[in-house]
Design a protein around this motif. Structure first.
Motif, PDB file in Angstrom:
ATOM      1  N   PRO A 110      13.300  -2.547  29.188  1.00 27.08           N
ATOM      2  CA  PRO A 110      14.226  -1.646  28.477  1.00 27.08           C
ATOM      3  C   PRO A 110      14.311  -0.283  29.164  1.00 27.08           C
ATOM      4  N   ALA A 111      15.410   0.401  28.926  1.00 28.15           N
ATOM      5  CA  ALA A 111      15.622   1.710  29.549  1.00 28.15           C
ATOM      6  C   ALA A 111      14.585   2.727  29.065  1.00 28.15           C
ATOM      7  N   GLU A 112      14.063   2.519  27.843  1.00 27.34           N
ATOM      8  CA  GLU A 112      13.080   3.467  27.292  1.00 27.34           C
ATOM      9  C   GLU A 112      11.860   3.592  28.191  1.00 27.34           C
ATOM     10  N   LEU A 113      11.627   2.532  28.960  1.00 26.00           N
ATOM     11  CA  LEU A 113      10.496   2.520  29.873  1.00 26.00           C
ATOM     12  C   LEU A 113      10.485   3.749  30.777  1.00 26.00           C
ATOM     13  N   LEU A 114      11.679   4.176  31.134  1.00 24.42           N
ATOM     14  CA  LEU A 114      11.792   5.295  32.068  1.00 24.42           C
ATOM     15  C   LEU A 114      11.267   6.596  31.467  1.00 24.42           C
ATOM     16  N   HIS A 115      11.332   6.707  30.120  1.00 26.70           N
ATOM     17  CA  HIS A 115      10.895   7.946  29.489  1.00 26.70           C
ATOM     18  C   HIS A 115       9.396   8.144  29.604  1.00 26.70           C
ATOM     19  N   LEU A 116       8.687   7.082  29.942  1.00 23.88           N
ATOM     20  CA  LEU A 116       7.238   7.195  30.056  1.00 23.88           C
ATOM     21  C   LEU A 116       6.823   7.823  31.385  1.00 23.88           C
ATOM     22  N   PHE A 117       7.811   8.035  32.235  1.00 20.62           N
ATOM     23  CA  PHE A 117       7.497   8.587  33.551  1.00 20.62           C
ATOM     24  C   PHE A 117       8.217   9.914  33.729  1.00 20.62           C
ATOM     25  N   PRO A 118       7.616  10.801  34.498  1.00 23.12           N
ATOM     26  CA  PRO A 118       8.334  12.058  34.770  1.00 23.12           C
ATOM     27  C   PRO A 118       9.624  11.765  35.539  1.00 23.12           C
ATOM     28  N   GLU A 119      10.571  12.646  35.425  1.00 25.83           N
ATOM     29  CA  GLU A 119      11.871  12.369  36.027  1.00 25.83           C
ATOM     30  C   GLU A 119      11.817  12.270  37.531  1.00 25.83           C
ATOM     31  N   ASP A 120      10.856  12.976  38.136  1.00 23.91           N
ATOM     32  CA  ASP A 120      10.788  12.940  39.592  1.00 23.91           C
ATOM     33  C   ASP A 120       9.800  11.872  40.085  1.00 23.91           C
ATOM     34  N   ALA A 121       9.539  10.900  39.223  1.00 24.21           N
ATOM     35  CA  ALA A 121       8.587   9.859  39.604  1.00 24.21           C
ATOM     36  C   ALA A 121       9.125   8.971  40.719  1.00 24.21           C
ATOM     37  N   TYR A 122      10.422   8.971  40.899  1.00 22.53           N
ATOM     38  CA  TYR A 122      10.989   8.151  41.987  1.00 22.53           C
ATOM     39  C   TYR A 122      12.186   8.880  42.585  1.00 22.53           C
ATOM     40  N   ILE A 123      12.503   8.506  43.804  1.00 22.11           N
ATOM     41  CA  ILE A 123      13.687   9.062  44.455  1.00 22.11           C
ATOM     42  C   ILE A 123      14.816   8.055  44.283  1.00 22.11           C
ATOM     43  N   SER A 124      15.892   8.539  43.745  1.00 20.70           N
ATOM     44  CA  SER A 124      17.027   7.639  43.534  1.00 20.70           C
ATOM     45  C   SER A 124      17.714   7.353  44.861  1.00 20.70           C
ATOM     46  N   LYS A 125      17.830   6.082  45.188  1.00 17.68           N
ATOM     47  CA  LYS A 125      18.374   5.739  46.503  1.00 17.68           C
ATOM     48  C   LYS A 125      19.680   4.955  46.455  1.00 17.68           C
ATOM     49  N   ILE A 126      19.949   4.350  45.315  1.00 16.38           N
ATOM     50  CA  ILE A 126      21.126   3.479  45.269  1.00 16.38           C
ATOM     51  C   ILE A 126      22.414   4.296  45.286  1.00 16.38           C
ATOM     52  N   LYS A 127      23.220   4.010  46.262  1.00 17.63           N
ATOM     53  CA  LYS A 127      24.553   4.618  46.325  1.00 17.63           C
ATOM     54  C   LYS A 127      25.538   3.470  46.431  1.00 17.63           C
ATOM     55  N   ILE A 128      26.348   3.338  45.423  1.00 19.22           N
ATOM     56  CA  ILE A 128      27.294   2.224  45.454  1.00 19.22           C
ATOM     57  C   ILE A 128      28.440   2.544  46.417  1.00 19.22           C
ATOM     58  N   VAL A 129      28.530   1.725  47.425  1.00 15.81           N
ATOM     59  CA  VAL A 129      29.610   1.900  48.395  1.00 15.81           C
ATOM     60  C   VAL A 129      30.686   0.873  48.059  1.00 15.81           C
ATOM     61  N   THR A 130      31.900   1.349  47.969  1.00 12.90           N
ATOM     62  CA  THR A 130      32.964   0.371  47.746  1.00 12.90           C
ATOM     63  C   THR A 130      33.762   0.229  49.012  1.00 12.90           C
ATOM     64  N   LYS A 131      34.155  -0.986  49.223  1.00  9.67           N
ATOM     65  CA  LYS A 131      34.928  -1.234  50.418  1.00  9.67           C
ATOM     66  C   LYS A 131      36.236  -1.824  49.939  1.00  9.67           C
ATOM     67  N   LYS A 132      37.285  -1.108  50.236  1.00 10.32           N
ATOM     68  CA  LYS A 132      38.582  -1.591  49.805  1.00 10.32           C
ATOM     69  C   LYS A 132      38.963  -2.781  50.663  1.00 10.32           C
ATOM     70  N   ARG A 133      39.281  -3.856  50.012  1.00 11.19           N
ATOM     71  CA  ARG A 133      39.718  -5.002  50.792  1.00 11.19           C
ATOM     72  C   ARG A 133      41.198  -4.868  51.065  1.00 11.19           C
ATOM     73  N   ALA A 134      41.524  -4.762  52.320  1.00  8.64           N
ATOM     74  CA  ALA A 134      42.934  -4.670  52.663  1.00  8.64           C
ATOM     75  C   ALA A 134      43.611  -5.979  52.272  1.00  8.64           C
ATOM     76  N   GLY A 135      44.801  -5.881  51.782  1.00 11.87           N
ATOM     77  CA  GLY A 135      45.426  -7.070  51.223  1.00 11.87           C
ATOM     78  C   GLY A 135      46.270  -7.855  52.203  1.00 11.87           C
ATOM     79  N   GLY A 136      46.468  -7.351  53.390  1.00 11.67           N
ATOM     80  CA  GLY A 136      47.370  -8.037  54.314  1.00 11.67           C
ATOM     81  C   GLY A 136      48.791  -7.590  54.046  1.00 11.67           C
ATOM     82  N   LEU A 137      49.668  -7.997  54.902  1.00 14.81           N
ATOM     83  CA  LEU A 137      51.010  -7.428  54.864  1.00 14.81           C
ATOM     84  C   LEU A 137      52.019  -8.278  54.115  1.00 14.81           C
ATOM     85  N   CYS A 138      51.625  -9.465  53.754  1.00 11.08           N
ATOM     86  CA  CYS A 138      52.606 -10.328  53.119  1.00 11.08           C
ATOM     87  C   CYS A 138      52.656 -10.096  51.616  1.00 11.08           C
ATOM     88  N   GLY A 139      51.661  -9.395  51.089  1.00 11.44           N
ATOM     89  CA  GLY A 139      51.562  -9.236  49.636  1.00 11.44           C
ATOM     90  C   GLY A 139      52.526  -8.222  49.087  1.00 11.44           C
TER      91      GLY A 139
END
Lengths: 173, 398
Positions: free
Chosen positions: B369-398
């Motif tokens: 559960p998310a509550e688990l995180l409250h048991l740790f100080p906020e700086d207990a970990y370094i946030s690393k996940i960065k969601i990268v989106t890649k636009k899929r080009a659709g091609g020219l016929c669409g």
């Protein structure tokens, strides 16, 4: 003033140029060449001027230009403009830039234009049906070995050869 | 490495300028071939002038050789190339319709643009017709929507269908084209060259033809012999791009960040558990999937991971870091975009949360559960996940 047209290039030579352009298209844009998508976008843009709410209601139109989106704000339109410019430039340098109607010798000009319009309508319809035209599907898809494109390519030839005999008056002497 | 995604590379204006230039090349090639003349195009269907077939197939095999040869030597990543989606039957029906339009009207969409640009009135008329036709299709497609969307395969290659390697398929297609060219020359000879009344320039000698054919043959053979890179060779090619992410551990996340991600409803998380099936059955995080390296080598298996929605990410769990790292490499070279490794697999995870309680109750680590995180100080970990989106080009016929 005798401005003699230059003869067209050897078909294989033209094909090599075409192949290199096609490769450049894939290498620089991930996708190949095409024309019918842009034609459809022009149609949608025109429709939008007269009946904007209609564009929002037809699903294939809305995908290209719902709401504030402009159907013409798309790479395919620029490819089309380029094709137009390139064709004109090449025709100019080869002295083929001339107002004329190409037709078989047994039909009149108005007849030819009627059939050109009719053929165009059929072609435009078919190109959307097949999700691409001769350049977008057959040429580009063929080069990257898409099975659907190869099936499509052969059916274009089959369709053409099947009907050619019945419309021979349009083309043959 | 190719292909470049020009629109994200140069922005809209620069990108559109490149499309314009490519279009110019396309227009020139079509015009040079004489495709601005409906009589020449139509003559194909009466066997009088096989230019359409010759030019088109030369274009296809030259492009195919260039594409797959550059992929073979590792300067182009074929998986990033847009392959027209296969809608088999709609494609065939549409093709038949287009064949009829072709012989009735004398052009196809691309060639009519070139004809119109060189002031051919019939080309312009055809172009107007084609624009109308696309509209008619949009109006009528609701009546056969189901058929139009049938027999669909995302990325189906001729080589998949034949069960051959890509190299062998390219080679076979080139051979087929060369045979067709020979046939086309013979057919033209037989039906005589009088269709459009024009002669072809550049009387190329027989010798030149033979040299050209031999060059195509050799290059196609090379494509076959070198072969397309497998995953390991692909990693070698891409190591300079992705390797640093592994070295710096920027893709190795803390169990805490995993818990945060696990409870983030805005993300579409896929957890792949690479431990043995036995260990997996004893304890698994709810929703996670058991997989092994063999699975991740399988394009079919990886396909859905590579096509996750924009908010999708994959997190790998393994006891052995080397396994996780290998899995990460496999996924990256197959274009799975957001892939992370949970630090030390479940070891750290279990240790970190082992004796934690929330409101005096024991925690179900199978669905943290998310509550688990409250048991740790906020700086207990370094946030690393960065969601990268890649636009899929659709091609020219669409």
């Amino acid at each position: 003033m005798e401005n003699k047209q230059r003869p067209v290039k050897n078909p294989y030579f033209a094909g090599i140029i075409l192949g290199i352009v096609l490769f450049a298209a894939f290498a620089l844009t991930q996708g190949g060449l095409g024309a019918s998508g842009a034609l459809s976008r022009i149609n949608i843009a025109i429709t939008k001027v007269f009946a904007p709410e209609h564009v929002d209601h037809v699903s294939t139109f809305a995908a290209a230009a719902a709401g504030d989106k402009s159907a013409l704000d798309h790479a395919s339109i620029f490819l089309l403009i380029g094709t137009f410019v390139g064709g004109m430039a090449s025709a100019f340098f080869n002295k083929r830039l001339k107002v004329e109607v190409f037709k078989g010798s047994r039909i009149t000009k108005p007849q030819r234009l009627f059939f050109a319009l009719l053929g165009g309508i059929i072609m435009g319809y078919g190109a959307r049906f097949a999700r691409g035209c001769t350049s977008g599907q057959a040429l580009s898809g063929g080069a990257v070995l898409s099975l659907g494109s190869w099936a499509f390519m052969f059916s274009v030839f089959i369709g053409g050869y099947a009907v050619a005999y019945f419309v021979r008056r349009l083309w043959l002497d | 490495m190719l292909p470049i995604e020009i629109l994200s590379e140069l922005g809209k204006i620069g990108g559109y300028a490149v499309f314009l230039l490519i279009g110019i090349g396309f227009g020139v090639a079509l015009e040079l071939a004489g495709f601005g003349d409906s009589r020449r195009l139509a003559a194909q269907f009466y066997f009088k002038d096989m230019t359409v077939l010759k030019t088109m197939f030369t274009g296809i095999i030259v492009a195919a050789i260039l594409i797959f040869l550059s992929a073979a030597i590792g300067i182009l990543d074929f998986s990033q190339i847009i392959v027209n989606k296969t809608f088999l039957w709609p494609g065939i029906v549409g093709g038949l319709i287009m064949g009829v339009g072709f012989i009735v009207g004398g052009y196809c969409p691309g060639t009519s643009v070139v004809a119109a640009s060189s002031f051919k009135i019939d080309g312009l008329t055809f172009l107007v017709g084609a624009i109308i036709g696309t509209g008619l299709f949009g109006e009528t497609v609701p009546f056969f929507d189901e058929f139009w969307n049938s027999s669909y395969t995302e990325r189906l290659l001729v080589s998949d269908w034949l069960g051959w390697s890509i190299g062998a398929t390219v080679f076979a297609i080139v051979i087929m084209a060369l045979v067709m060219f020979y046939g086309a020359e013979k057919v033209e000879e037989f039906f005589k060259f009088k269709g459009s009344g024009k002669k072809v320039s550049w009387k190329i000698t027989k010798k030149a033809y033979k040299i050209g054919a031999a060059a195509l043959f050799t290059m196609a053979l090379l494509v076959w012999i070198i072969g397309q890179p497998d995953l390991d060779r692909k990693w070698e090619i891409m190591e300079s791009k992705y390797g640093p992410q592994l070295d710096s551990k920027e893709v190795v996340i803390s169990p805490l960040e995993y818990v945060k991600t696990y409870n983030d409803a805005s993300l579409r998380l896929v957890t792949l558990d690479l431990r043995s099936p036995k260990a997996f059955n004893e304890f698994k995080i709810k929703g996670s999937k058991n997989a092994n390296l063999e699975n991740l080598r399988d394009a079919e298996y990886v396909k859905h991971l590579a096509s996750l929605p924009a908010n999708g990410l994959v997190i790998l769990i393994a006891d052995d870091y080397a396994v996780a790292e290998q899995a990460w490499k496999y996924l990256k070279v197959q274009n799975v975009i957001n892939v992370y490794i949970m630090e030390n697999g479940l070891k750290d995870y279990n240790e970190l949360f082992a004796d934690k309680t929330i409101h005096g109750e024991e925690i179900d680590l199978a669905s943290p559960p998310a509550e688990l995180l409250h048991l740790f100080p906020e700086d207990a970990y370094i946030s690393k996940i960065k969601i990268v989106t890649k636009k899929r080009a659709g091609g020219l016929c669409g």
